[in-house]
Design a protein around this motif. Structure first.
Motif, mmCIF file in Angstrom:
data_model
loop_
_atom_site.group_PDB
_atom_site.id
_atom_site.type_symbol
_atom_site.label_atom_id
_atom_site.label_comp_id
_atom_site.label_asym_id
_atom_site.label_seq_id
_atom_site.Cartn_x
_atom_site.Cartn_y
_atom_site.Cartn_z
ATOM 1 N N ASN A 111 0.669 -0.932 -0.019
ATOM 2 C CA ASN A 111 -0.132 0.216 -0.151
ATOM 3 C C ASN A 111 0.600 1.294 0.325
ATOM 4 O O ASN A 111 2.177 1.513 0.837
ATOM 5 N N THR A 138 -3.776 4.293 -0.775
ATOM 6 C CA THR A 138 -4.781 4.766 -0.441
ATOM 7 C C THR A 138 -4.630 6.196 0.423
ATOM 8 O O THR A 138 -3.826 6.997 -0.101
ATOM 9 N N GLU A 139 -5.502 6.884 1.101
ATOM 10 C CA GLU A 139 -6.104 8.182 1.586
ATOM 11 C C GLU A 139 -5.274 8.043 2.613
ATOM 12 O O GLU A 139 -5.368 8.941 3.338
ATOM 13 N N MET A 140 -4.383 7.157 2.961
ATOM 14 C CA MET A 140 -3.719 7.623 4.197
ATOM 15 C C MET A 140 -2.295 8.011 3.829
ATOM 16 O O MET A 140 -1.368 7.288 3.125
ATOM 17 N N ALA A 163 0.429 3.762 5.868
ATOM 18 C CA ALA A 163 -0.677 2.867 4.885
ATOM 19 C C ALA A 163 -0.958 1.595 5.172
ATOM 20 O O ALA A 163 -1.549 0.424 4.500
ATOM 21 N N ASN A 164 0.313 0.605 5.698
ATOM 22 C CA ASN A 164 0.500 -0.869 5.821
ATOM 23 C C ASN A 164 -1.231 -0.868 6.355
ATOM 24 O O ASN A 164 -0.939 -2.280 6.162
ATOM 25 N N THR A 165 -1.942 -0.390 7.269
ATOM 26 C CA THR A 165 -2.479 -1.216 7.787
ATOM 27 C C THR A 165 -3.955 -1.047 7.748
ATOM 28 O O THR A 165 -5.071 -1.849 8.306
ATOM 29 N N VAL A 166 -4.227 -0.368 5.972
ATOM 30 C CA VAL A 166 -5.763 -0.595 6.312
ATOM 31 C C VAL A 166 -5.578 -1.291 4.302
ATOM 32 O O VAL A 166 -6.593 -0.959 3.750
ATOM 33 N N TRP A 167 -5.861 -2.325 4.471
ATOM 34 C CA TRP A 167 -5.541 -3.347 3.163
ATOM 35 C C TRP A 167 -6.753 -3.472 3.539
ATOM 36 O O TRP A 167 -7.407 -4.363 4.106
ATOM 37 N N ARG A 168 -7.767 -3.957 1.909
ATOM 38 C CA ARG A 168 -9.354 -4.222 1.833
ATOM 39 C C ARG A 168 -9.235 -5.815 2.093
ATOM 40 O O ARG A 168 -7.820 -6.009 2.279
ATOM 41 N N GLN A 169 -10.139 -6.519 2.338
ATOM 42 C CA GLN A 169 -10.094 -7.619 3.154
ATOM 43 C C GLN A 169 -11.236 -8.484 1.497
ATOM 44 O O GLN A 169 -11.943 -8.160 0.920
#
Length: 210
Positions: A111, A138-140, A163-169
């Motif tokens: 990300n 991402t927007e993070m 951004a590493n924390t907001v992966w889609r499921q």
């Protein structure tokens, strides 16, 4: 659900153990492991090493010693260094440097944040010879590593996931398609991204025979 074939279970077990090792192993051991794999089992030129993982910008300050609790210390250098980091990006860059053209190529899947560091991170990955076409924006803010380097070489750091924390499921079928598109022969993980991503990628790698 029915049990997976023995070969898939074996592959998944090996990858889980390798994933756990990667989370603990220092960079030198990872480089030696990558070099050994490359020399022992060269890839076909069309195949790829796919690294799924973290991307950070590392801010490093040098200090004579770490501050005590509630203490402020002055860095021993007047400037901080800025570099690409994250265990995922580090593995990917190492793979790109180790692989010769006839041995395949390296892809990084991660990300990318939405801040002033993002263009620098993208450019550095591309200049290292990586294919980043499967990265997501991402927007993070970008992941961040704050590193304190002591004069004797000891390193202490704090990682801000960003951004590493907001992966889609996604389920494993999404990653089966991704690894098939990438023509993946080797898949590397580090456990610096959400665990549900690692689990899905491991299942997908077993299904495609990586």
């Amino acid at each position: 659900r029915g049990r997976a074939p023995a070969t898939a279970r074996c592959c998944r077990g090996r990858m889980l153990r390798a994933c756990a090792l990667a989370a603990r192993a220092p960079a030198v051991r990872l480089l030696v492991l990558a070099l050994a794999l490359t020399v022992a089992s060269p890839l076909e030129s069309s195949k790829s090493v796919v690294v799924v993982g973290s991307l950070n910008v590392d801010l490093t300050v040098t200090v004579e010693r770490l501050p005590a609790r509630d203490e402020t210390v002055t860095a021993s250098s007047p400037v901080a260094t800025v570099a690409v980091g994250g265990k995922g990006a580090n593995q990917a860059v190492a793979a790109a440097r180790l692989l010769r053209p006839q041995q395949g190529h390296a892809r990084f899947v991660g990300n990318i944040g939405n801040d002033a560091y993002a263009p620098m991170l993208e450019q550095a990955l591309v200049e290292s010879g990586l294919d980043i076409s499967l990265c997501a924006h991402t927007e993070m803010n970008s992941g961040l590593g704050v590193v304190m380097l002591e004069n004797d070489g000891a390193v202490t750091s704090v990682v801000v996931g960003g951004a590493n924390t907001v992966w889609r499921q996604h389920d494993s079928s999404h990653y089966v398609e991704m690894l098939t598109q990438a023509d993946a022969e080797v898949v590397l993980l580090q456990r610096e991204i959400p665990e549900f991503v690692n689990t899905a990628v491991i299942d997908a790698a077993a299904q495609v025979g990586a």
